[in-house]
Design a protein around this motif. Structure first.
Motif, short mmCIF file in Angstrom:
data_model
loop_
_atom_site.label_atom_id
_atom_site.label_comp_id
_atom_site.label_asym_id
_atom_site.label_seq_id
_atom_site.Cartn_x
_atom_site.Cartn_y
_atom_site.Cartn_z
N LYS A 111 37.49 -6.55 30.46
CA LYS A 111 36.32 -6.07 29.72
C LYS A 111 35.05 -6.43 30.47
CE LYS A 111 36.47 -6.90 25.30
NZ LYS A 111 36.37 -7.61 23.98
N THR A 112 34.03 -5.60 30.32
CA THR A 112 32.68 -5.94 30.78
C THR A 112 31.71 -5.71 29.62
OG1 THR A 112 32.14 -3.71 31.61
CG2 THR A 112 33.20 -5.24 33.16
N ASP A 113 30.64 -6.47 29.61
CA ASP A 113 29.63 -6.27 28.56
C ASP A 113 28.29 -6.84 29.00
OD1 ASP A 113 28.54 -5.43 26.16
OD2 ASP A 113 30.20 -6.25 24.96
N ILE A 114 27.23 -6.38 28.34
CA ILE A 114 25.87 -6.81 28.61
C ILE A 114 25.28 -7.41 27.34
CG2 ILE A 114 23.62 -6.09 29.50
CD1 ILE A 114 25.12 -3.38 30.25
N PHE A 115 24.55 -8.51 27.50
CA PHE A 115 23.97 -9.17 26.34
C PHE A 115 22.48 -9.40 26.61
CE2 PHE A 115 28.42 -10.18 26.66
CZ PHE A 115 28.89 -9.86 25.38
N ASP A 116 21.65 -8.69 25.86
CA ASP A 116 20.20 -8.81 25.99
C ASP A 116 19.78 -10.17 25.43
OD1 ASP A 116 17.44 -8.67 25.86
OD2 ASP A 116 17.41 -6.59 25.15
N MET A 117 19.34 -11.05 26.32
CA MET A 117 19.00 -12.41 25.91
C MET A 117 17.52 -12.58 25.58
SD MET A 117 21.94 -13.77 25.90
CE MET A 117 21.60 -15.50 25.72
N TYR A 118 16.79 -11.50 25.58
CA TYR A 118 15.37 -11.55 25.23
C TYR A 118 15.11 -11.05 23.81
CZ TYR A 118 10.30 -11.06 25.51
OH TYR A 118 8.95 -11.17 25.27
N SER A 119 15.74 -9.92 23.48
CA SER A 119 15.50 -9.36 22.15
C SER A 119 16.78 -8.90 21.46
CB SER A 119 14.52 -8.18 22.24
OG SER A 119 15.05 -7.17 23.08
N GLY A 120 17.95 -9.25 22.03
CA GLY A 120 19.21 -8.81 21.45
C GLY A 120 19.72 -9.76 20.37
N ASP A 121 20.89 -9.42 19.85
CA ASP A 121 21.53 -10.22 18.80
C ASP A 121 22.44 -11.26 19.44
OD1 ASP A 121 22.80 -11.25 16.60
OD2 ASP A 121 23.75 -9.37 15.97
N ILE A 122 22.09 -12.53 19.34
CA ILE A 122 22.85 -13.60 19.97
C ILE A 122 24.24 -13.74 19.35
CG2 ILE A 122 22.01 -15.42 18.46
CD1 ILE A 122 22.75 -15.65 22.25
N ASN A 123 24.41 -13.29 18.11
CA ASN A 123 25.71 -13.38 17.46
C ASN A 123 26.75 -12.51 18.16
OD1 ASN A 123 24.95 -15.19 15.33
ND2 ASN A 123 23.89 -13.47 14.33
N LYS A 124 26.29 -11.44 18.78
CA LYS A 124 27.20 -10.58 19.54
C LYS A 124 27.83 -11.35 20.70
CE LYS A 124 27.19 -6.44 22.46
NZ LYS A 124 26.34 -5.43 23.15
N LEU A 125 27.01 -12.13 21.41
CA LEU A 125 27.52 -12.94 22.51
C LEU A 125 28.41 -14.06 21.99
CD1 LEU A 125 27.68 -13.77 25.47
CD2 LEU A 125 25.46 -14.91 25.22
N ASP A 126 28.03 -14.67 20.90
CA ASP A 126 28.82 -15.75 20.31
C ASP A 126 30.23 -15.26 19.98
OD1 ASP A 126 29.46 -18.22 19.01
OD2 ASP A 126 29.02 -17.27 17.09
N THR A 127 30.33 -14.10 19.37
CA THR A 127 31.64 -13.53 19.02
C THR A 127 32.44 -13.19 20.28
OG1 THR A 127 30.74 -12.58 16.98
CG2 THR A 127 32.79 -11.65 17.81
N PHE A 128 31.77 -12.61 21.26
CA PHE A 128 32.42 -12.23 22.52
C PHE A 128 33.05 -13.45 23.19
CE2 PHE A 128 32.25 -11.62 27.13
CZ PHE A 128 32.81 -10.36 27.30
N LEU A 129 32.31 -14.54 23.29
CA LEU A 129 32.80 -15.74 23.96
C LEU A 129 33.89 -16.42 23.16
CD1 LEU A 129 29.38 -17.21 25.18
CD2 LEU A 129 31.08 -16.01 26.57
#
Length: 220
Positions: A111-129
């Motif tokens: 899988k690949t994904d992008i996580f906007d760390m300036y104005s994105g939803d941090i919960n998306k990255l939390d779930t991904f990891l």
């Protein structure tokens, strides 16, 4: 007498020509030999290593190269086992953290994904990891800003993957990292450079980071 003078002049001319010719030829041959030159063009070419790395990897290791973004202009790239997983050309990178997951045994992209760390939803990255399975290799490259939305929970996930620098990651820092789920020790594959107006290469951003190496295959 005139005949003898003419003969002598001819012999001297021949001697002079031969001396000049052989002297120059010898020098030319010696110079070519000294330089290691040959008359035939060399057919040897420098070997190409996977991901364009400087050297090949040993058996049961995967070659990789991770390049962070440069400011907010040039995007990052991630290569693994001679396959470009993320890049501007593939049109699958973006601002923030660019992450690729790879099977640690087969080397297959998961899988690949992008996580906007300036104005994105941090919960998306939390779930991904949190959902990464044991034995998965994680390749990460920053672009523009990697830390504004970062919280302690997400940092803890990266620490679990083997990161030593994520706790110090700040606004517009550059960061490249290769870790894995289930590591017993810290990953040796990590680079981090601070955003510092005194040392930044670009106006508001540090220089890009490039890291290459050989990641061991998961054998058990």
């Amino acid at each position: 007498m005139i005949r003898y003078m003419a003969l002598l002049t001819t012999l001297l001319g021949i001697w002079f020509i031969m001396q000049t010719y052989f002297d120059r030829s010898w020098k030319a041959i010696s110079l070519r030999s000294w330089l290691g030159a040959t008359d035939k063009p060399s057919s040897k070419q420098l070997p190409r290593h996977k991901c364009g790395n400087q050297k090949s990897c040993p058996q049961n290791h995967f070659a990789f190269k991770i390049i962070s973004g440069a400011a907010n202009v040039v995007g990052p790239s991630i290569c693994f086992d001679d396959m470009v997983l993320m890049s501007s050309v593939k049109n699958n990178i973006g601002r923030g953290l660019n992450i690729a997951l790879v099977n640690g045994t087969s080397g297959q992209l998961l899988k690949t994904d992008i996580f906007d760390m300036y104005s994105g939803d941090i919960n998306k990255l939390d779930t991904f990891l949190r959902e990464i399975k044991r034995g998965t290799i994680v390749l990460t490259a920053s672009y523009d800003d990697a830390a504004t939305k970062m919280n302690d929970k997400v940092r803890a996930h990266f620490v679990e993957l083997g990161s030593s620098h994520v706790s110090k990651l700040g606004f517009r820092d550059n960061w490249v990292f290769l870790g894995a789920k289930g590591l017993k020790n810290k990953s040796p594959f990590e680079k981090h450079i601070k955003n510092d107006e005194m040392t930044n290469k670009y106006d508001g951003w540090p220089e890009l980071l490039e890291m290459e190496g050989c990641a061991p295959r998961k054998m058990d």
